[in-house]
Design an enzyme around this catalytic site. Structure first.
Site, PDB file in Angstrom:
ATOM      1  N   ALA A 176       0.799  -1.219   0.000  1.00 28.49           N
ATOM      2  CA  ALA A 176       0.000   0.000   0.000  1.00 28.49           C
ATOM      3  C   ALA A 176       0.835   1.273   0.000  1.00 28.49           C
ATOM      4  O   ALA A 176       0.327   2.339  -0.321  1.00 28.49           O
ATOM      5  CB  ALA A 176      -0.929   0.008   1.221  1.00 28.49           C
ATOM      6  N   ASP A 177       2.103   1.170   0.373  1.00 30.31           N
ATOM      7  CA  ASP A 177       2.942   2.366   0.451  1.00 30.31           C
ATOM      8  C   ASP A 177       4.346   2.051  -0.065  1.00 30.31           C
ATOM      9  O   ASP A 177       5.335   2.155   0.664  1.00 30.31           O
ATOM     10  CB  ASP A 177       3.006   2.873   1.895  1.00 30.31           C
ATOM     11  CG  ASP A 177       3.637   4.258   2.001  1.00 30.31           C
ATOM     12  OD1 ASP A 177       3.729   4.946   0.965  1.00 30.31           O
ATOM     13  OD2 ASP A 177       4.040   4.642   3.114  1.00 30.31           O
ATOM     14  N   LEU A 178       4.414   1.690  -1.333  1.00 30.90           N
ATOM     15  CA  LEU A 178       5.700   1.343  -1.935  1.00 30.90           C
ATOM     16  C   LEU A 178       6.463   2.631  -2.226  1.00 30.90           C
ATOM     17  O   LEU A 178       6.202   3.328  -3.201  1.00 30.90           O
ATOM     18  CB  LEU A 178       5.480   0.545  -3.219  1.00 30.90           C
ATOM     19  CG  LEU A 178       6.744  -0.005  -3.886  1.00 30.90           C
ATOM     20  CD1 LEU A 178       7.513  -0.925  -2.947  1.00 30.90           C
ATOM     21  CD2 LEU A 178       6.389  -0.738  -5.177  1.00 30.90           C
TER      22      LEU A 178
END
Length: 257
Positions: A176-178
């Site tokens: 979700a937060d690459l």
């Protein structure tokens, strides 16, 4: 406390919630001390250090069971002003900590280079809960953001990152937060960390491309394109994409045999 399942995961009830932990990380039959989630417990014995390189909210604890990374879940943005570190209760297995623990445990068991989960906790108070996660510290590694700011990212490193992401995307792992702070590199491996709100999905080009676009924006933000967009595209982004596409293609072909 419930017995360990075949996977080695133990659920331990607490006065205000529950803990999941990997029994293999402790001595046989040992209970997980809730104090181990608290950075202050380790700091009091001079056994904790703050994480460098922009990894905000992470504390490294040097414990008798090895070096751990402690993370307390905190909200961001405008919602944080109202709820702080509290999350809406919707069942134990849907807490941020338990969800991330299960995802990481499954990926670690399958041999992927992600943070190895040690323990997860939630503490419930009415309709809200607070959460914590402990993972195994990854030694001799630094973030992709740090690398960008201390010597730059060469084509080989970029290719290694692209390969690592493709391996996870091929089996439907959504991050979700690459961003550049959640990619660790050492001499031999590339690790993805911080899978809060991550999940397994059907592989699909739309969300995979969105993941990559998020990483690209993050790299530009930390200065990877300081020499110009053309140089960034040629030296960093194109090698990353080429390795990503080659790996993803080979993984998909292997799955269809």
């Amino acid at each position: 406390m419930t017995g360990a399942a075949a996977s080695g995961v133990v659920r331990q009830e607490t006065a205000d919630g529950a803990i999941l932990f990997d029994a293999h990380a402790l001595a046989q039959g040992e209970r997980f001390d809730p104090r181990w989630f608290d950075a202050g417990f380790w700091r009091s014995g001079d056994h904790a250090t703050e994480a460098p390189g922009g990894r905000g909210g992470i504390v490294f604890a040097h414990t008798p069971h090895g070096d751990w990374a402690l993370r307390h879940y905190r909200r961001g943005g405008l919602v944080a002003r109202m709820l702080g570190d509290r999350y809406l209760w919707n069942g134990a297995e849907r807490t941020r900590s338990f969800s991330e623990f299960h995802l990481l445990h499954g990926l670690t068991a399958r041999g992927f280079d992600v943070s190895q989960p040690i323990a997860a906790r939630y503490r419930r108070n009415g309709g809200h809960y607070r959460a914590d996660l402990i993972t195994r510290f990854i030694p001799d590694a630094h973030t992709l953001a740090w690398q960008s700011q201390h010597g730059g990212i060469d084509a080989v490193t970029a290719g290694r990152v692209g390969t690592a992401i493709a391996r996870l995307h091929a089996v439907g792992v959504y991050h979700a937060d690459l961003n550049a702070h959640n990619v660790l590199i050492d001499a031999h491996k590339v690790w993805l960390i911080d899978f809060d709100r991550g999940e397994l999905r059907a592989p699909q080009s739309a969300w995979q491309a969105a993941n990559l676009s998020r990483l690209k924006r993050s790299l530009i933000k930390v200065g990877a394109a300081s020499s110009g967009e053309a140089a960034f595209g040629r030296d960093v982004w194109q090698p990353l994409l080429a390795a990503y596409e080659n790996t993803l293609g080979s993984q998909e072909r292997g799955a269809n045999r």
